[in-house]
Structures are given as C-alpha cells and as structure tokens.
Design an enzyme around this catalytic site. Structure first.
Site, PDB file in Angstrom:
ATOM      1  N   LYS A  74       0.841  -1.201   0.000  1.00 46.40           N
ATOM      2  CA  LYS A  74       0.000   0.000   0.000  1.00 46.40           C
ATOM      3  C   LYS A  74       0.881   1.259   0.000  1.00 46.40           C
ATOM      4  CE  LYS A  74       0.363   1.985   3.848  1.00 46.40           C
ATOM      5  NZ  LYS A  74       0.193   2.800   4.994  1.00 46.40           N
ATOM      6  N   HIS A  92      -1.070  -4.936   5.952  1.00 46.03           N
ATOM      7  CA  HIS A  92      -0.719  -5.810   7.078  1.00 46.03           C
ATOM      8  C   HIS A  92      -1.732  -5.754   8.219  1.00 46.03           C
ATOM      9  CE1 HIS A  92       1.048  -2.163   8.794  1.00 46.03           C
ATOM     10  NE2 HIS A  92       1.236  -2.793   9.931  1.00 46.03           N
ATOM     11  N   LYS A 118      -3.240  -8.628  11.385  1.00 41.17           N
ATOM     12  CA  LYS A 118      -3.084  -8.423  12.838  1.00 41.17           C
ATOM     13  C   LYS A 118      -4.059  -9.335  13.563  1.00 41.17           C
ATOM     14  CE  LYS A 118      -1.569  -3.577  12.989  1.00 41.17           C
ATOM     15  NZ  LYS A 118      -0.352  -3.452  13.775  1.00 41.17           N
ATOM     16  N   ASP A 148      -2.052   7.545   4.571  1.00 39.16           N
ATOM     17  CA  ASP A 148      -1.142   6.533   5.133  1.00 39.16           C
ATOM     18  C   ASP A 148      -1.900   5.526   6.013  1.00 39.16           C
ATOM     19  OD1 ASP A 148       1.440   5.370   5.763  1.00 39.16           O
ATOM     20  OD2 ASP A 148       1.298   6.349   7.719  1.00 39.16           O
ATOM     21  N   HIS A 168      -5.607   1.141   6.138  1.00 38.44           N
ATOM     22  CA  HIS A 168      -5.765   0.281   7.317  1.00 38.44           C
ATOM     23  C   HIS A 168      -7.090   0.468   8.064  1.00 38.44           C
ATOM     24  CE1 HIS A 168      -1.624  -0.582   6.631  1.00 38.44           C
ATOM     25  NE2 HIS A 168      -1.123   0.494   7.195  1.00 38.44           N
ATOM     26  N   LYS A 187       0.631  10.867  14.209  1.00 40.55           N
ATOM     27  CA  LYS A 187       2.010  10.574  14.608  1.00 40.55           C
ATOM     28  C   LYS A 187       2.450  11.562  15.680  1.00 40.55           C
ATOM     29  CE  LYS A 187       3.554   8.001  10.722  1.00 40.55           C
ATOM     30  NZ  LYS A 187       3.620   6.650  11.236  1.00 40.55           N
TER      31      LYS A 187
END
Ligand code: BG6
Length: 382
Positions: free
Chosen positions: A61, A91, A95, A148, A153, A251
């Site tokens: 991605k 990913h 998880k 991002d 996700h 972040k």
C-alpha cells in the site's frame, strides 16, 4: 541463505524484470514494495512480458495515489492476472487483534444482536502513534495521515467491525462482506468537512526533543501535509444508519492509543432511585497492547443503590505470526483472503475523496499540536 540470490535492476525496465523472472525457478511471487507512482510504472513494464504460469503479484500500500490512479492500476492488473493471483498487501488484515473481531462478533450471541444503530451510539477507531516521521519524508510527506493510515488500514478495520455476518471466512465471503459495507460508507457530511487535520510542532516524547514536522529533513512545508487526521463517516444501511464512525490516526502523539471503541447507548430508562455514575457501557478492543475491555455499570460497593463502573478485562494472546508474517504466509499459500480485493481498494479511495478535496480547498483548517501532546487543544477527546 544459500538458496537466495540478490539481483540488482530497475523494476520499471522490462528487460530487468525479465532477467529476475528468468532466474526464478518454480512458482513465482513478485512483491513490489515501492512508492505507488513507481509501482504503476513497474506494473506497466511487467505487462509487456510473458508472465510465468501461476505468477503471484503482491503490491504494498498505498494502492495508487487517488481513485483515478487506483482504478487505472486495477484495470492494468486485471488484464495481466486473475484477481486470485493479485495481493494488495495491507498488514492490518494480518493483525491477530483485528482478526479477533471475527470471533468476537460472530462466535458469541452476546454482541452481534446488539451491534446495530438502536443499541450503539458511536464507534471510534483510533491509531495514535508515538512514532514521528522516522526519516520517511519521501513517502509520508506526499501521503499524510489520512492516506497513510485511514484510507487503507482503518477503513478495513471499519469493514470488519461493521460488516454483516459472513457465511464463511473464505476469501469470497469475507472480502465480499467487507466490500458490501464499504460501498455503503461515506463521509458524515458529504462535502468532506466532517473531518479534522493537524500537523505536529516541536515537542518532547519520552524525554526526547522532537523538531516540528516542517523542520524534518525532506519535508516541504508548503505541501501542508497533516500528521494527524480524524474523519467521521456514516454507513447508509439498515444496521448502521445514523451511527457515526470516527476514524483517527496521528504521529508524534503522547499516548499511543490504538483501539476500537464501541460505545453503547444509554439505557432507555434508568430505574428512578438508582444514583451515581451512569454513562454508557463500552467495548474496547485494543490493538496494541492486545486487550479486550468491557466497561459496565454496576451497583457499587457500599450503598447498593449507588451505581459505579467496573471493567471486565482480558489480554488477547499474541498471534503465532506477526501481522506481516500472516499476510506473507497467505501469499505463499496463494490464499487471497488476507489481501485487499480490487474493488475494496477503490471503495477506500472513493470514501476519502471528498475529504481530500475539502482539504485541498482549505475548507478544513490545518491545525497544530505539540509533539508528545494528545493533539490540538481544541479537539478534546472522550
Ligand atoms: C504503516 C504506515 O502502513 O503502518 C506507518 O505506513 C505506520 O506510518 C504503520 O506507522 C503502523 O502499523 P504497525 O503495525 O507497524 O503499528
């Protein structure tokens, strides 16, 4: 090991790719971990070659850079290989805490009947990180927190929280169910303004001074890239109509809160005479650390007519494999269950497109927070 060879080449040059393919015996898997614009060129180069039978193609991605490029990339890929041989890697689908949603929701009678608008007030999916830029300006400064983390996700996590019960967890049923609920998902305000964005300034995390995002090497301050994004989404179906889904990721935050919070509605009538803390029950699935908490209201200690809160808590065991390990193992078994289906990748872009457009027009202000804080002061969190 002695069975591996290291070759150097340019993935956008057909002859270089042909050289790699010629060196690979047996069934071949190609894995492009490249910036999206380069992935598009590499796929164009690959399309000119005779592809080995059964080739598996994995792509990291983000898939494309917007809805238009994602569609174009899908069209190109679908001409090259059947969907079953394409692995759009995410990913988060590997998880174990995310996959736990399936067991929790569909292997118990106590949650699923309550997972709908009459019983649930809102759902928050949060992925706040302590990590800052970590030298990734080349990629991140073009992506930002929304692309991002949320576009990929967190929308997949939303799909697993909100999907209808599937008949099986094979790739058709599971990915079909995820696609269905994502097709019904849109920004709460259709013009994309039910969203907030911010960028970190200088601050301190764990005693370490961090420079402002704009002072990090490789960052273009004028690009206005956000490092914290929050969006409120609606799901237009019978089950979820009217329930806000708040997705947030950022972040350089003080607390690395990474969880799914399901807030139940207040009871329709609290028996008169019961005093003290009421407030809704909530189910909290923490992705890191992997824990599950059910916050309940009970009769407190002491005066039995005074209410109090209690928490049923459990640690969720770690998966046998890491998230990437899980995804790679499904790739090596050519099982696409944990890869993102082409239409799902497009839906995720379609959902965030009005938000990106509103931000581009500055219809939503870019705010500031100190690194190590919990976000802009004005945001306040429950
Ligand atoms: C990646 C993002 O996909 O996921 C990173 O590009 C982020 O910015 C990471 O830090 C978070 O996932 P994990 O599993 O490493 O916590």
């Amino acid at each position: 090991g002695k069975n591996s060879r290291y070759l150097r080449g340019d993935a956008t040059i057909p002859a270089d790719l042909a050289r790699v393919l010629a060196e690979a015996p047996g069934r071949v898997a190609i894995y492009f971990a490249l910036p999206p614009a380069v992935t598009i060129l590499a796929c164009t180069a690959l399309a000119t070659l005779d592809l080995p039978k059964g080739l598996l193609l994995a792509l990291e991605k983000p898939f494309g850079t917007d809805l238009t490029t994602a569609k174009a990339l899908n069209r190109r890929l679908q001409k090259m290989l059947p969907e079953q041989q394409l692995f759009r890697v995410d990913h988060f689908l590997g998880k174990s805490t995310v996959l736990n949603l399936l067991g929790l929701r569909f292997a118990n009678r106590i949650f699923e009947p309550l997972f709908s608008a009459p019983n649930i007030e809102r759902v928050e999916i949060t992925f706040d990180e302590n990590l800052a830029l970590e030298g990734r300006a080349g990629y991140y400064d073009r992506a930002g927190a929304l692309v991002d983390m949320i576009q990929s996700h967190l929308l997949l996590v939303l799909a697993l929280v909100a999907m209808e019960p599937p008949a099986s967890v094979d790739s058709e049923d599971l990915r079909g169910g995820m696609a269905q609920v994502l097709r019904a998902t849109r920004p709460w305000k259709r013009n994309g303004t039910s969203s907030r964005r911010a960028r970190y300034g200088a601050g301190t995390i764990d005693g370490k001074r961090l420079p402002a995002y704009v002072d990090e090497k490789g960052v273009e301050p004028a690009a206005g890239t956000e490092t914290l994004a929050e969006v409120t989404l609606a799901i237009d179906n019978w089950r979820w109509a009217g329930v806000p889904f708040v997705l947030r990721s950022g972040k350089a935050l003080g607390e690395a809160r990474q969880e799914i919070l399901v807030v139940f509605r207040e009871v329709p009538h609290l028996p008169t005479g019961l005093r003290g803390i009421a407030g809704p029950s909530c189910l909290r699935i923490s992705l890191k650390p992997a824990t599950l908490d059910l916050d309940l209201v009970i009769n407190g200690e002491g005066d039995p007519f005074t209410l109090d809160r209690t928490v049923l808590h459990t640690d969720l065991g770690a998966g046998e494999l890491s998230a990437y390990g899980e995804v790679l193992s499904s790739l090596l078994e050519s099982d696409p269950t944990l890869s993102v289906r082409g239409d799902v990748a497009e839906e995720c872009w379609r959902i965030v497109s009005p938000i990106l457009a509103a931000w581009r027009k500055d219809a939503v202000a870019l705010e500031t927070y100190a690194a190590g804080s919990d976000g802009p002061n004005s945001w306040g969190r429950s």
